[in-house]
Design a protein around this motif. Structure first.
Motif, PDB file in Angstrom:
ATOM      1  N   GLU A 273       0.844  -1.200   0.000  1.00  0.00           N
ATOM      2  CA  GLU A 273       0.000   0.000   0.000  1.00  0.00           C
ATOM      3  C   GLU A 273       0.877   1.246   0.000  1.00  0.00           C
ATOM      4  OE1 GLU A 273      -2.625  -0.440   3.346  1.00  0.00           O
ATOM      5  OE2 GLU A 273      -3.428  -2.329   2.547  1.00  0.00           O
ATOM      6  N   TRP A 280      -6.806   0.749  -1.522  1.00  0.00           N
ATOM      7  CA  TRP A 280      -7.108   0.483  -2.930  1.00  0.00           C
ATOM      8  C   TRP A 280      -5.977   0.945  -3.854  1.00  0.00           C
ATOM      9  CZ3 TRP A 280     -10.949  -2.728  -2.928  1.00  0.00           C
ATOM     10  CH2 TRP A 280     -11.914  -2.646  -1.925  1.00  0.00           C
ATOM     11  N   VAL A 281      -5.076   1.762  -3.327  1.00  0.00           N
ATOM     12  CA  VAL A 281      -3.941   2.222  -4.124  1.00  0.00           C
ATOM     13  C   VAL A 281      -2.763   1.295  -3.809  1.00  0.00           C
ATOM     14  CG1 VAL A 281      -2.421   4.180  -4.603  1.00  0.00           C
ATOM     15  CG2 VAL A 281      -4.803   4.576  -3.895  1.00  0.00           C
ATOM     16  N   SER A 282      -2.227   0.647  -4.829  1.00  0.00           N
ATOM     17  CA  SER A 282      -1.181  -0.357  -4.589  1.00  0.00           C
ATOM     18  C   SER A 282       0.170   0.052  -5.150  1.00  0.00           C
ATOM     19  CB  SER A 282      -1.579  -1.686  -5.233  1.00  0.00           C
ATOM     20  OG  SER A 282      -2.695  -2.214  -4.588  1.00  0.00           O
ATOM     21  N   SER A 374     -16.281  -2.764  -0.757  1.00  0.00           N
ATOM     22  CA  SER A 374     -15.963  -2.618  -2.183  1.00  0.00           C
ATOM     23  C   SER A 374     -17.060  -1.854  -2.924  1.00  0.00           C
ATOM     24  CB  SER A 374     -15.797  -3.997  -2.838  1.00  0.00           C
ATOM     25  OG  SER A 374     -14.776  -4.730  -2.224  1.00  0.00           O
ATOM     26  N   LYS A 386     -13.621   8.338 -11.529  1.00  0.00           N
ATOM     27  CA  LYS A 386     -12.721   7.219 -11.874  1.00  0.00           C
ATOM     28  C   LYS A 386     -13.408   6.264 -12.843  1.00  0.00           C
ATOM     29  CE  LYS A 386      -8.967   7.352  -8.948  1.00  0.00           C
ATOM     30  NZ  LYS A 386      -9.228   7.367  -7.509  1.00  0.00           N
ATOM     31  N   THR A 390     -10.523   0.882 -13.798  1.00  0.00           N
ATOM     32  CA  THR A 390      -9.592   1.129 -12.692  1.00  0.00           C
ATOM     33  C   THR A 390     -10.163   0.586 -11.379  1.00  0.00           C
ATOM     34  OG1 THR A 390      -9.127   3.219 -13.787  1.00  0.00           O
ATOM     35  CG2 THR A 390      -8.246   2.966 -11.563  1.00  0.00           C
ATOM     36  N   ALA A 394      -8.843  -2.539  -8.949  1.00  0.00           N
ATOM     37  CA  ALA A 394      -8.522  -2.400  -7.518  1.00  0.00           C
ATOM     38  C   ALA A 394      -9.289  -3.432  -6.691  1.00  0.00           C
ATOM     39  CB  ALA A 394      -8.834  -0.983  -7.035  1.00  0.00           C
ATOM     40  N   GLN A 397      -7.847  -6.808  -7.005  1.00  0.00           N
ATOM     41  CA  GLN A 397      -6.580  -6.944  -6.289  1.00  0.00           C
ATOM     42  C   GLN A 397      -6.781  -6.990  -4.763  1.00  0.00           C
ATOM     43  OE1 GLN A 397      -3.878  -3.848  -7.441  1.00  0.00           O
ATOM     44  NE2 GLN A 397      -2.094  -5.136  -7.063  1.00  0.00           N
ATOM     45  N   LYS A 398      -7.648  -6.111  -4.254  1.00  0.00           N
ATOM     46  CA  LYS A 398      -7.720  -5.953  -2.798  1.00  0.00           C
ATOM     47  C   LYS A 398      -9.089  -6.240  -2.175  1.00  0.00           C
ATOM     48  CE  LYS A 398      -3.491  -4.342  -1.933  1.00  0.00           C
ATOM     49  NZ  LYS A 398      -3.186  -2.910  -1.840  1.00  0.00           N
TER      50      LYS A 398
END
Ligand code: TEU
Ligand code: CA
Length: 543
Positions: A273, A280-282, A374, A386, A390, A394, A397-398
């Protein structure tokens, strides 16, 4: 003093997704009972059971409307008692999820509280007047949007750190604390093995000063709770503490302070992170940083605390997809992750399906997503401009649903989880990754976990040995020693898709304890480690 909870491995069950027995697509208590023999075969000593209490399921049971009743979809109180008993017969203790930072808005306390400002339950929750016809302050909910919700009837705002249907309890009110302790004693009297305490670091909050975690009275409350409930009963108590540093962890788990057995710290979980941004930002994950974080926790608690060891839970993506390699080295990397973690000092936790290498589940549309965190994030970020792509990337991924897809038992339709339609889709790889297959294959990930658990029972060095990092290695090679009395074990893992050379430390190599290699380990002074190699070997004295 040594405790049982230092010597066992705990298995987390997310009941909704474990095993359905009546075809409604939702896991149930009867399903858990039916799988206890499997868990006994794995060798675990306790189950952390995610919430099974009555709940409208806004947050899948983490919004509780009655702490002393079982969710109808899951079964009955009689079945709960049966589960505790059937588990006990297999030397497995049931650790319940204690969710007392908040209740459901459908809990009787809240139904009463919102009736009127002078209702006796009003102060069970946190109410504030509007400020200039706006929110009392700008605190935000962890599930997106403001942490304040306006209530038309009494014309005040109530505070909620999670969803609007999860109003926060007011721990400053002694009546709240007593009600919680009474409820805990109700469960202790039923013979449970302890509590996993949901977001316990938030109960000392002071919303007016914008303090949420680690509030000033937090530890006073926990000491009071200890005395009023589980103190002296040798139960396992583990606090979920997102913001814990080793110093903070000692406040909770130093035996002299009589609070909790241990905490879940999340420093390693944050390594992909970006500081100051949401989960959510990796960013890319680096083994070097993982070594630093684990080594810090392995060495700094000393006798003033005890570690919990975990990669996964019901809020996290699957570790083999996250930091392993779920395509080219699925089994091998899953075994490495198991060996690396379970050979450390602390109590290991396995999240259901981790023991067979279950993976993330990719979705292509938001309608496939059930998780409130989510969904709320998606709605908020979409409105903020957004792109869908995208946001779905996210979530893939998370997102929390990654860990919540149904348990993969066999290759029959819906993985043997249900005869009906599952509440959340089964991951499509179930025909290959499933329990039946794993039990048939003597080299499966399952047997690595089983062996690690067995070693922990047989070998005091696994439980009590000191930890020492090997520093002279490639960045992607994570290697450490465990040292106990006159014994030394060397743990070697190549945490990467590339080969790396490795030079053994001084001392004669002895027996291999566990390994994910197809052949014996190479024993030259300097060896080449293949991708995802992992093994443990006895190491003689440094002569
Ligand atoms: O989780 C605490 C929590 O803060 C998570 O929501 C976390 O921030 C997020 O999922 C990051 O992955 C606990 C429970 O484990 C979770 O399931 C509940 O939704 C939450 O508390 C509220 O009870
Ligand atoms: Ca069911």
């Amino acid at each position: 003093m040594r405790h049982w909870w230092q010597e066992v491995v705990v298995y987390q069950i997310y009941p909704r997704s474990f095993q359905d027995t009546n075809g409604d697509g939702i896991g149930d208590l009867a399903g858990i009972i039916s799988r206890l023999d499997y868990l006994q075969k794995l060798g675990i000593g306790a189950i952390w059971l995610s919430p099974v209490y009555q709940s409208p399921n806004d947050d899948n049971g983490y919004d509780i409307s009655d702490y002393q009743a079982i969710m109808q979809e899951f079964g009955t109180m009689a079945e709960m008692e049966q589960l505790i008993q059937a588990a006990k017969e297999r030397e497995i203790r049931i650790v319940l999820d204690l969710v007392v930072n908040h209740t459901s808005d459908e809990h009787n306390w809240f139904i009463e509280a919102r009736k009127a400002k002078d209702n006796p339950y009003r102060d069970f929750y946190i109410w504030r007047d509007p400020v200039n016809s706006n929110y009392p302050n700008d605190l935000k909910s962890i599930f997106s949007g403001p942490a304040w919700q306006y209530d038309e009837i009494s014309q005040q705002y109530y505070f909620h750190l999670f969803s609007q249907k999860q109003p926060d309890l007011n721990w400053a009110n002694p009546a709240v604390r007593q009600a919680v302790y009474d409820m805990m004693n109700f469960w202790i009297d039923k013979g449970i093995g302890g509590f996993r305490m949901d977001v316990i670091d938030l109960i000392g909050k002071v919303p007016d000063e914008k303090i949420t975690s680690n509030g000033p009275n937090l530890h006073d409350y926990l000491q009071e709770m200890n005395q009023a409930t589980f103190g002296g009963k040798d139960l396992l108590t583990v606090g979920e503490t997102w913001g814990a540093t080793p110093e903070i962890a000692k406040l909770y788990s130093d035996p002299a302070r009589e609070e909790l057995s241990m905490v879940f710290q999340f420093e390693h979980i944050g390594l992909d992170e970006v500081a100051g941004q949401s989960k959510w930002v990796s960013r890319p994950f680096q083994i070097k940083e993982l070594k630093d974080v684990f080594t810090k926790w392995q060495t700094e608690l000393g006798d003033q605390g005890w570690n919990s060891l975990f990669w996964n839970n019901h809020d996290l993506p699957r570790i083999v997809s996250r930091w392993g390699n779920d395509t080219d080295y699925h089994e091998k990397s899953a075994k490495l992750l198991a060996i690396l973690l379970h050979c450390m000092k602390g109590t290991p936790y396995i999240y259901q399906g981790e023991e067979i290498g279950m993976t993330n589940h990719i979705v292509t549309d938001i309608t496939e997503v059930e998780d409130i965190e989510s969904r709320n994030m998606y709605a908020e970020q979409l409105a903020a401009g957004k792109s869908k792509e995208t946001l779905l990337a996210a979530i893939n991924q998370k997102g929390r649903d990654n860990g919540r897809t149904p348990m993969q038992w066999d290759a029959s339709p819906n993985a043997g989880f249900t005869a009906g339609t599952p509440w959340l889709a089964v991951a499509p790889n179930y025909s290959k990754i499933n329990v039946m297959q794993a039990l048939r294959d003597p080299h499966s990930v399952f047997y690595t976990y089983q062996k690690l658990i067995h070693l922990r029972k047989e070998q005091p060095i696994m439980v009590w040995g000191d930890y020492k990092l090997l520093t002279e290695t490639a960045d992607d090679v994570f290697s450490y020693l465990r040292i106990y009395e006159d014994k030394r074990w060397l743990i070697v893992t190549n945490f990467s898709n590339a080969p790396h050379s490795f030079t053994y430390p001084k001392g004669a190599l002895g027996k291999v304890i566990i390994s994910n290699l197809a052949t014996d380990i190479p024993r030259e002074p300097t060896i080449s480690l293949e991708p995802w190699d992992a093994f443990v070997v006895e190491l003689g004295e440094e002569t």
